[in-house]
Motif scaffolding. Structure first.
Motif, short mmCIF file in Angstrom:
data_model
loop_
_atom_site.label_atom_id
_atom_site.label_comp_id
_atom_site.label_asym_id
_atom_site.label_seq_id
_atom_site.Cartn_x
_atom_site.Cartn_y
_atom_site.Cartn_z
N THR A 127 0.82 -1.22 0.00
CA THR A 127 0.00 0.00 0.00
C THR A 127 0.86 1.27 0.00
O THR A 127 0.42 2.31 -0.46
CB THR A 127 -0.99 0.04 1.19
N SER A 155 5.19 10.25 2.64
CA SER A 155 4.88 10.32 4.06
C SER A 155 4.08 11.59 4.36
O SER A 155 3.10 11.56 5.12
CB SER A 155 6.18 10.27 4.87
N ARG A 202 -6.21 9.90 1.87
CA ARG A 202 -6.51 8.63 2.55
C ARG A 202 -7.90 8.12 2.16
O ARG A 202 -8.09 6.94 1.92
CB ARG A 202 -6.40 8.76 4.08
N ARG A 220 10.61 10.06 9.12
CA ARG A 220 9.41 9.41 8.59
C ARG A 220 8.61 8.74 9.71
O ARG A 220 7.38 8.79 9.74
CB ARG A 220 9.80 8.40 7.53
O1 DC Z 1 5.81 1.64 2.94
P1 DC Z 1 6.42 2.83 2.20
O2 DC Z 1 7.72 3.24 2.79
O3 DC Z 1 6.50 2.60 0.72
O4 DC Z 1 5.36 4.03 2.42
C1 DC Z 1 5.60 5.35 2.00
C2 DC Z 1 4.78 6.30 2.86
O5 DC Z 1 3.39 6.14 2.58
C3 DC Z 1 4.91 6.12 4.37
O6 DC Z 1 5.98 6.88 4.91
C4 DC Z 1 3.57 6.57 4.90
C5 DC Z 1 2.61 6.32 3.76
N1 DC Z 1 1.76 5.14 3.99
C6 DC Z 1 0.62 5.32 4.74
O7 DC Z 1 0.38 6.42 5.23
N2 DC Z 1 -0.25 4.29 4.92
C7 DC Z 1 0.00 3.09 4.39
N3 DC Z 1 -0.88 2.10 4.59
C8 DC Z 1 1.18 2.87 3.65
C9 DC Z 1 2.06 3.92 3.48
#
Ligand code: DC
Length: 226
Positions: free
Chosen positions: A35, A101, A110, A181
């Motif tokens: 995701t 992020s 969202r 992050r």
């Molecule tokens: O898992 P990732 O590092 O690829 O995710 C990138 C950003 O996306 C993470 O810092 C926060 C956001 N994210 C989120 O808010 N909710 C999720 N379910 C997945 C990622």
């Protein structure tokens, strides 16, 4: 429709969620849904338009012009399609990690992605990884795991991973990025990163990949016949 099983893996950046989820999905024949890649695609789209990820008005103004599709190739690899273009590789930069992020804190973003994630889980057995899968996206997931490791260990792994790919990598900077992050993802008002009450906590700081997979199988095996 046949009952589907869902395995939710949440945790901070660099905890090894995607490596573990990918391996387990292959072994169990489940769909792997990354995701984070969806949020990265939103961040990449806004970045191309020159919209700051903090600019909520800009995000709200342009988000309707974005269509996202998730596709899987014959090897099971997830591809992110942004307005018809495969951006799967473009979204994997440190810059987009930070922007994803920030962009993921906005309600409009969202809300847009929630149904997309739930739809996949309705149709397939899934292993889905992210930040809010067990708490918000799939609150009734069959299995929930909160996968974590110390920030130092995560930075160490990330640095080694980049070096192995022949890319430049600096431990101190990586640690700083990870801590930033973590802070952003844990402290946003909507769907912050946190362990669901009914999730099993798995700290992988002292484990190698095989050890984590074995621990995961034990946790999954308590809910699903493997
Ligand atoms: O898992 P990732 O590092 O690829 O995710 C990138 C950003 O996306 C993470 O810092 C926060 C956001 N994210 C989120 O808010 N909710 C999720 N379910 C997945 C990622």
């Amino acid at each position: 429709m046949a009952k589907t099983y869902s395995i939710a893996i949440d945790g901070p950046a660099g905890a090894g969620k995607s490596t573990i989820a990918k391996a387990l999905a292959k072994e169990l024949g489940y769909h792997y849904v990354d995701t984070g890649a969806i949020y990265r695609t939103v961040a990449y789209f806004l970045d191309l338009l020159g919209i700051s990820p903090k600019d909520v008005d800009g995000v709200e103004r342009y988000i309707d012009e974005l269509t996202i599709e998730i596709e899987y190739d014959e090897t099971g690899k997830q591809h992110m399609i942004m307005n018809g273009m495969d951006v799967s590789d473009d979204i994997r930069t440190q810059d987009i990690s930070q922007k994803a992020s920030l962009v993921s804190a906005h309600k409009v973003v969202r809300d847009m992605l929630l149904d997309m994630q739930r739809d996949v889980a309705k149709k397939h057995n899934v292993i889905m990884d992210g930040r809010d899968i067990g708490t918000v996206v799939l609150p009734k997931a069959t299995v929930k795991v909160f996968l974590t490791a110390t920030a130092e260990e995560r930075a160490k792994r990330r640095t080694a991973e980049l070096l192995a790919k022949g890319q430049k990598s600096d431990y101190a900077q990586t640690l700083k990025d990870i801590q930033q992050r973590d802070y952003q993802d844990m402290n946003r008002p909507i769907a912050p990163l946190k362990q669901a009450k009914d999730a099993v906590l798995l700290d992988t700081s002292e484990l190698d990949i095989e050890g984590v997979i074995a621990a995961m199988k034990q946790i999954i095996g308590e809910k699903i016949a493997l």
